[in-house]
Design an enzyme around this catalytic site. Structure first.
Site, short mmCIF file in Angstrom:
data_model
loop_
_atom_site.label_atom_id
_atom_site.label_comp_id
_atom_site.label_asym_id
_atom_site.label_seq_id
_atom_site.Cartn_x
_atom_site.Cartn_y
_atom_site.Cartn_z
N SER A 151 -8.09 -17.54 0.35
CA SER A 151 -7.13 -16.67 1.02
C SER A 151 -5.86 -16.56 0.20
O SER A 151 -5.50 -17.48 -0.55
CB SER A 151 -6.80 -17.23 2.41
OG SER A 151 -5.68 -16.56 2.97
N TYR A 164 -3.60 -24.64 6.75
CA TYR A 164 -4.51 -23.63 6.20
C TYR A 164 -4.15 -23.31 4.76
O TYR A 164 -5.02 -23.23 3.88
CB TYR A 164 -4.45 -22.38 7.06
CG TYR A 164 -5.37 -21.26 6.60
CD1 TYR A 164 -6.74 -21.41 6.67
CD2 TYR A 164 -4.85 -20.06 6.12
CE1 TYR A 164 -7.60 -20.39 6.26
CE2 TYR A 164 -5.69 -19.04 5.71
CZ TYR A 164 -7.07 -19.21 5.78
OH TYR A 164 -7.90 -18.21 5.37
#
Length: 268
Positions: A151, A164
């Protein structure tokens, strides 16, 4: 130079929904043998039942955080297709985590799901790819390709995504390290770091947060949200023989989002 994946066998984790499912469908449409893996057996079963009769699609359901599940997944793939050529590590999770109020459990959960699952699967599948090489004496082509789904959060500073972001940054570095380690074995390791993709979960978020779409589009130079197919095609490129000299790369598919990189802009 061939960009075809027809006839190759791919394991795709996190394939019951979202981006992982989009990649699995795309690979099947391009003629690959596809093993879908996820914990959601009902969704996997439905997907296989709805697949075209000509599609070579199988599934294995289980918790991929467990080593035995991984071993059984590989065995099921070999039973169905006799080999494995591509691994797409798409099993991932995103949870909010405030840097000043985040439990160790949350961070460890994200590291285990987003980093360690991919690491262990890559080890397992790479060993199998190397073993397959014994039957390919004299062939100087690639033995296999591993693609990790990462990501743009790995490079952005978002105050609510500490765990994350850290897990994705670690996954990117793991990608580079494994690419160097496996290069002598002719196994390529790359990652796709993506921003906003129009998955089912994002569609639900757009319904709930009325300004979410405009926020994303305003911070994306191309001015739109990616279709799942666009991410799947990037993964296909990294998986095919045409990318035979590409390894250790983190390919960004974000419509230019990280070129602007404002701190508080939503990452997904």
């Amino acid at each position: 130079m061939s960009f075809s994946i027809a006839g190759k066998t791919a394991i795709i984790t996190g394939a019951a929904n979202g981006v992982g499912l989009a990649i699995a469908r795309h690979f099947a449409n391009k003629g690959a043998n596809v093993m879908l893996a996820d914990i959601d057996e009902e969704r996997l079963s439905q997907e296989c039942d709805n697949a075209d009769e000509d599609s070579q699609i199988r599934y294995y359901a289980g918790d991929l955080r467990e080593k035995l599940t991984m071993a059984n997944l590989l065995s099921a793939t070999l039973d169905a297709f006799d080999r494995v050529d591509i691994l797409v590590n798409g099993s991932r999770q995103m949870l909010p985590s405030d840097p000043l109020d985040c439990s160790d459990d949350t961070v460890m959960q994200l590291l285990n799901q987003n980093l360690m699952t991919a690491y262990r699967m890559s080890q397992l599948v790479a060993r199998r790819m190397i073993k397959q090489a014994e039957k390919q004496d004299g062939d100087d082509g690639q033995l296999g390709a591993i693609v990790n789904l990462s990501s743009i959060a790995a490079r952005r500073t978002h105050p609510d995504l500490l765990g994350y972001s850290v897990s994705c940054a670690a996954l990117d570095q793991m990608t580079r390290s494994m690419a160097v380690a496996l290069a002598p074995e002719r196994i390529r390791v790359n990652a796709v770091a993506f921003g906003s993709v129009m998955s089912a979960s994002l569609k639900d978020s757009l319904k709930t947060h009325k300004t979410y779409r405009s926020d994303i589009e305003d911070h994306t130079p191309l001015g739109r949200i990616a279709a799942p197919r666009e991410l799947a095609e990037a993964v296909q490129f990294l998986s095919c023989d045409g990318a035979g000299f590409v390894t250790g790369q983190i390919i960004t598919v974000d419509g230019g989002r990280t070129l602007l990189d404002p701190v508080a802009a939503p990452a997904h």
